[in-house]
Design a protein around this motif. Structure first.
Motif, mmCIF file in Angstrom:
data_model
loop_
_atom_site.group_PDB
_atom_site.id
_atom_site.type_symbol
_atom_site.label_atom_id
_atom_site.label_comp_id
_atom_site.label_asym_id
_atom_site.label_seq_id
_atom_site.Cartn_x
_atom_site.Cartn_y
_atom_site.Cartn_z
ATOM 1 N N THR A 380 0.828 -1.220 0.000
ATOM 2 C CA THR A 380 0.000 0.000 0.000
ATOM 3 C C THR A 380 0.856 1.261 0.000
ATOM 4 O O THR A 380 0.396 2.328 0.405
ATOM 5 N N TRP A 381 2.068 1.168 -0.485
ATOM 6 C CA TRP A 381 2.982 2.311 -0.431
ATOM 7 C C TRP A 381 2.480 3.519 -1.224
ATOM 8 O O TRP A 381 2.848 4.666 -0.942
ATOM 9 N N ARG A 382 1.624 3.274 -2.229
ATOM 10 C CA ARG A 382 1.122 4.398 -3.037
ATOM 11 C C ARG A 382 0.104 5.264 -2.284
ATOM 12 O O ARG A 382 -0.199 6.381 -2.701
ATOM 13 N N ALA A 383 -0.448 4.755 -1.206
ATOM 14 C CA ALA A 383 -1.439 5.526 -0.442
ATOM 15 C C ALA A 383 -0.777 6.705 0.264
ATOM 16 O O ALA A 383 0.431 6.698 0.537
ATOM 17 N N GLU A 390 -4.491 2.498 7.783
ATOM 18 C CA GLU A 390 -5.892 2.133 7.583
ATOM 19 C C GLU A 390 -6.060 1.237 6.363
ATOM 20 O O GLU A 390 -6.809 0.251 6.394
ATOM 21 N N MET A 391 -5.360 1.576 5.288
ATOM 22 C CA MET A 391 -5.504 0.774 4.071
ATOM 23 C C MET A 391 -4.966 -0.638 4.273
ATOM 24 O O MET A 391 -5.538 -1.606 3.758
ATOM 25 N N CYS A 392 -3.872 -0.760 5.028
ATOM 26 C CA CYS A 392 -3.329 -2.087 5.331
ATOM 27 C C CYS A 392 -4.352 -2.922 6.092
ATOM 28 O O CYS A 392 -4.568 -4.100 5.784
ATOM 29 N N PHE A 393 -4.964 -2.314 7.092
ATOM 30 C CA PHE A 393 -5.945 -3.040 7.902
ATOM 31 C C PHE A 393 -7.153 -3.430 7.054
ATOM 32 O O PHE A 393 -7.630 -4.573 7.112
ATOM 33 N N ASP A 394 -7.638 -2.483 6.265
ATOM 34 C CA ASP A 394 -8.774 -2.772 5.381
ATOM 35 C C ASP A 394 -8.446 -3.904 4.410
ATOM 36 O O ASP A 394 -9.267 -4.788 4.161
ATOM 37 N N ASN A 395 -7.232 -3.876 3.860
ATOM 38 C CA ASN A 395 -6.836 -4.880 2.884
ATOM 39 C C ASN A 395 -6.871 -6.274 3.495
ATOM 40 O O ASN A 395 -7.360 -7.228 2.884
ATOM 41 N N ALA A 396 -6.374 -6.387 4.717
ATOM 42 C CA ALA A 396 -6.310 -7.702 5.363
ATOM 43 C C ALA A 396 -7.684 -8.194 5.795
ATOM 44 O O ALA A 396 -7.991 -9.386 5.686
ATOM 45 N N THR A 397 -8.526 -7.297 6.286
ATOM 46 C CA THR A 397 -9.792 -7.732 6.866
ATOM 47 C C THR A 397 -10.912 -7.862 5.842
ATOM 48 O O THR A 397 -11.877 -8.600 6.077
ATOM 49 N N ARG A 398 -10.799 -7.198 4.718
ATOM 50 C CA ARG A 398 -11.920 -7.184 3.777
ATOM 51 C C ARG A 398 -11.575 -7.723 2.384
ATOM 52 O O ARG A 398 -12.471 -7.941 1.578
ATOM 53 N N ALA A 399 -10.294 -7.935 2.097
ATOM 54 C CA ALA A 399 -9.905 -8.394 0.766
ATOM 55 C C ALA A 399 -10.264 -9.864 0.570
ATOM 56 O O ALA A 399 -10.516 -10.595 1.529
ATOM 57 N N ASN A 400 -10.264 -10.268 -0.687
ATOM 58 C CA ASN A 400 -10.562 -11.664 -1.027
ATOM 59 C C ASN A 400 -9.311 -12.514 -0.763
ATOM 60 O O ASN A 400 -8.497 -12.760 -1.648
ATOM 61 N N GLU A 408 -8.137 -14.370 12.380
ATOM 62 C CA GLU A 408 -6.847 -14.278 11.701
ATOM 63 C C GLU A 408 -6.796 -13.063 10.782
ATOM 64 O O GLU A 408 -5.735 -12.437 10.626
ATOM 65 N N ARG A 409 -7.919 -12.708 10.181
ATOM 66 C CA ARG A 409 -7.966 -11.489 9.370
ATOM 67 C C ARG A 409 -7.630 -10.271 10.220
ATOM 68 O O ARG A 409 -6.842 -9.403 9.818
ATOM 69 N N VAL A 410 -8.243 -10.208 11.391
ATOM 70 C CA VAL A 410 -8.004 -9.053 12.263
ATOM 71 C C VAL A 410 -6.569 -9.066 12.780
ATOM 72 O O VAL A 410 -5.913 -8.018 12.860
ATOM 73 N N PHE A 411 -6.057 -10.245 13.141
ATOM 74 C CA PHE A 411 -4.668 -10.356 13.598
ATOM 75 C C PHE A 411 -3.709 -9.855 12.513
ATOM 76 O O PHE A 411 -2.794 -9.060 12.783
ATOM 77 N N LEU A 412 -3.910 -10.319 11.270
ATOM 78 C CA LEU A 412 -3.072 -9.883 10.160
ATOM 79 C C LEU A 412 -3.213 -8.377 9.937
ATOM 80 O O LEU A 412 -2.219 -7.672 9.707
#
Length: 514
Positions: A380-383, A390-400, A408-412
Motif C-alpha cells: 500500500t505504499w502508493r497511499a 488504515e488501508m493495510c488493515f482494510d486490505n487484510a480484513t476485507r480483501a478476497n 486471523e484477518r483481524v490479527f493480520l
C-alpha cells in the motif's frame, strides 16, 4: 531429496517457492465460468494468483428458472427469457475480457425440467455457449471442491443449497467422499401443499433420509449457497457482529436456532433493507431457515462455517494441477500481491527471515500469518502516508483472501497497521479488535513493529540485513547488523528498534558483524 530441492527447502523453510509464474499456474490467470442455477445465473471471471484467485468480474442475474417447477414440470417462461439474455450478455463480456471459452454448467432446475434439454440446445444455438447439465452428485462434488479451494485439507460436511435442490458432500483430508442430492431447495418447497406444518414434516423426513446415506457427520458444517449467506447476514445483524465478511463467518447451533426464530418473527421488508438482501432472495429465506434448522438439528455439527466458495470455485479447482491445489491459498495470494504492488518484490521473504527469530516457538499457523504480513507489508505504499495504516488493515480484513478465519484477518490487519503506526488506539477499527485476544493483539503489535524496523534496512531482495535475537530471560533484544546494513542504521532506524524492544519488554543491544 536431491541437492537442488534440499537447497530450495532450506531457503524457503516452512513455505515453498511461489508458483504463480509457473506456466501451468499462469494458464489459469483468467478463467470464466457460468453457473445456471434454479434461482440465479452468474458469471464469474477469476484472475490473479491462480491458487487464490481474485474476482475480476462477478455478476448475478436473478432469473428464477425453477419458479413453478413443482407444479408445471417446466422452467419458468419468464425465467428462460431472462436467463438467455443474461447468458448472451456474459458471452459478449467474456470476449472483451479475453477469458477464452467459458465453462458453463446448469444445475437442478434445468436437469429436472421437461424442457431442460430444449433450453440447453437453445442456449448453444443463440449464444454459442455449450451448457453442461450436471447431475446432483456432480453438483455436490464441485461445490465441495469449491470449499477445498478456500480450506485445503479440510474435513466435514458441505451443504450447498440452491433454488430447487440441496446437496451434501463429505470432505476429508482434501478429498471428496460420499455425496447425495435432494429436492430441498426453497423454490421447490414453496409448492408443498398443506402449509408450514406439512412443509416442516416433509423437510424432516428428507433430512432424516440424507442422514442415513451420509452417516454420522459431527465435524464442521460448511454452508454454500445464496440463501445460507443471506441467513448469515441476518445472523450478523442480530448479533451486531462488527466484520461484514461472509466467508469463514462462524455460527453455532444455538445461533442458527435463534436466527431462524428471528427471521420468522421479523418483518421481511425491514430485515431485507437492513441486511442488504434482495427481494427475490428474501422471499426464500424463511423456508431456507427451516431447512437449515433441521439440518443442524439432525447432524449436530461441531461448528458451522459459511463459505463464499462453491460450485463456481469448484469448477476452477477442477482445472488446477495437483501441485497447485496443494499450495496455501493465503500465501500464494500474498506472493502475487507483493509481485504486483510492492516496491521491491521479494524483500518480504528477506524480511520474514529477519524477524522470525523473535517468534521461535510460534506454531505453523502463526508463522503463515507472519509470512503473509511480511509479503503484504509494502503493497500500500502508493497511499497517502496518513492513510497507509488504515488501508493495510482494510486490505487484510476485507480483501478476497482464502484460508483465513475472521480472527486471523483481524490479527493480520493489526500486524500491518503497526507496520505504519505505533498505536492502534483511536482508529475506526477498534470494534473489530475484540475478535482477537489481548495477548494476540500484543503479538500482532510486535510483528508490525518488527516489520516497521526491518523495512528501514531495505537492501536488495536477497541481501541479508543482519540478525535479530531475543533473550527472554535476560530481557535483551540483540541486533547484529551486517556490513551492508550498518550504514542504514540511522536515527529513525534506531528509534524504531527501540520501539520494538519496548514492545517486547526488552533492552536493546546493537552489534556489528565483520
Amino acid at each position: 531429496m536431491d541437492g537442488e530441492n534440499q537447497t530450495i527447502s532450506n531457503e524457503w523453510g516452512h513455505f515453498v517457492r511461489p508458483l504463480f509464474n509457473d506456466p501451468s499456474a499462469r494458464a489459469l490467470s483468467r478463467v470464466g465460468v457460468v453457473d445456471v442455477g434454479s434461482n440465479s445465473v452468474r458469471l464469474v471471471v477469476f484472475d490473479g494468483a491462480a491458487r487464490s484467485p481474485a474476482y475480476f468480474f462477478n455478476e448475478k442475474i436473478m432469473c428464477a428458472l425453477g419458479e413453478g417447477l413443482t407444479q408445471t414440470g417446466k422452467l419458468s417462461p419468464q425465467g428462460r427469457v431472462r436467463a438467455l439474455a443474461a447468458i448472451r450478455r456474459f458471452q459478449r463480456l467474456a470476449i472483451g475480457m479475453r477469458t477464452g471459452p467459458l465453462t458453463a454448467v446448469a444445475t437442478a432446475a434445468v436437469r429436472d425440467a421437461e424442457d431442460g434439454p430444449e433450453f440447453r440446445d437453445l442456449v448453444e444455438e443463440e449464444t454459442g455457449l455449450k451448457l453442461h447439465i450436471i447431475d446432483g452428485r456432480e453438483e455436490a462434488r464441485l461445490s465441495a471442491q469449491g470449499v477445498l479451494l478456500g480450506w485445503p485439507g479440510s474435513y466435514g460436511l458441505v451443504c450447498d443449497i440452491g433454488g430447487a435442490s440441496m446437496e451434501l458432500a463429505e470432505i476429508n483430508h482434501g478429498e471428496v467422499g460420499r455425496r447425495v442430492t435432494s429436492q430441498l431447495g426453497p423454490l421447490r418447497l414453496k409448492g408443498i401443499k398443506g402449509g408450514r406444518k406439512a412443509r416442516k414434516a416433509h423437510i424432516k423426513e428428507i433430512v432424516s433420509q440424507l442422514r442415513e446415506t451420509m452417516g454420522e457427520q459431527h465435524n464442521r458444517l460448511f454452508l454454500v449457497g445464496g440463501s445460507w449467506r443471506a441467513i448469515a447476514r441476518i445472523d450478523m445483524d442480530r448479533r451486531g457482529y462488527p466484520l461484514h465478511v461472509l466467508h469463514e463467518y462462524r455460527m453455532t447451533r444455538k445461533a442458527v436456532s435463534a436466527t431462524a426464530k428471528h427471521i420468522a418473527a421479523s418483518d421481511p421488508s425491514e430485515l431485507r433493507a437492513r441486511c442488504g438482501v434482495s427481494a427475490i432472495r428474501m422471499a426464500l429465506v424463511p423456508i431456507a431457515a427451516e431447512v437449515l434448522k433441521e439440518v443442524v438439528k439432525t447432524f449436530s455439527p461441531r461448528d458451522i462455517a459459511v463459505s463464499s466458495y462453491g460450485i463456481r470455485e469448484g469448477m476452477l479447482y477442477e482445472q488446477m494441477p495437483q501441485k497447485l491445489r496443494d499450495r496455501d491459498p493465503l500465501i500464494e495470494a500474498c506472493y502475487f500481491a507483493e509481485s504486483k504492488d510492492a516496491r521491491l518484490p521479494g524483500f518480504g521473504h528477506t524480511l520474514y527471515n529477519f524477524i522470525l527469530p523473535l517468534f521461535k516457538n510460534a506454531s505453523n499457523e502463526r508463522k503463515r500469518l507472519i509470512k503473509a504480513a511480511c509479503l503484504l507489508h509494502d503493497v500500500t505504499w502508493r497511499a497517502h502516508p496518513d492513510y497507509r495504516a488504515e488501508m493495510c488493515f482494510d486490505n487484510a480484513t476485507r480483501a478476497n483472501l482464502g484460508g483465513l478465519k475472521h480472527s486471523e484477518r483481524v490479527f493480520l490487519g493489526l500486524a500491518l497497521l503497526h507496520r505504519y503506526s505505533n498505536s492502534r488506539k483511536g482508529t475506526r477499527f477498534e470494534p473489530l479488535f475484540d475478535l482477537v485476544s489481548q495477548s494476540d493483539q500484543q503479538v500482532a503489535e510486535v510483528i508490525g513493529k518488527a516489520m516497521r524496523f526491518g523495512a528501514m534496512l531495505w537492501l536488495e531482495k536477497d541481501a541479508r540485513p543482519g540478525k535479530l535475537r531475543l533473550y527472554p530471560k535476560k530481557k535483551v533484544l540483540e541486533l547484529t547488523l551486517s556490513p551492508e546494513a550498518t550504514p542504514l542504521f540511522g536515527e529513525v532506524a534506531e528509534i524504531r528498534f527501540q520501539s520494538l524492544a519496548d514492545a517486547l519488554g526488552a533492552a536493546p543491544r546493537i552489534l556489528t558483524s565483520a
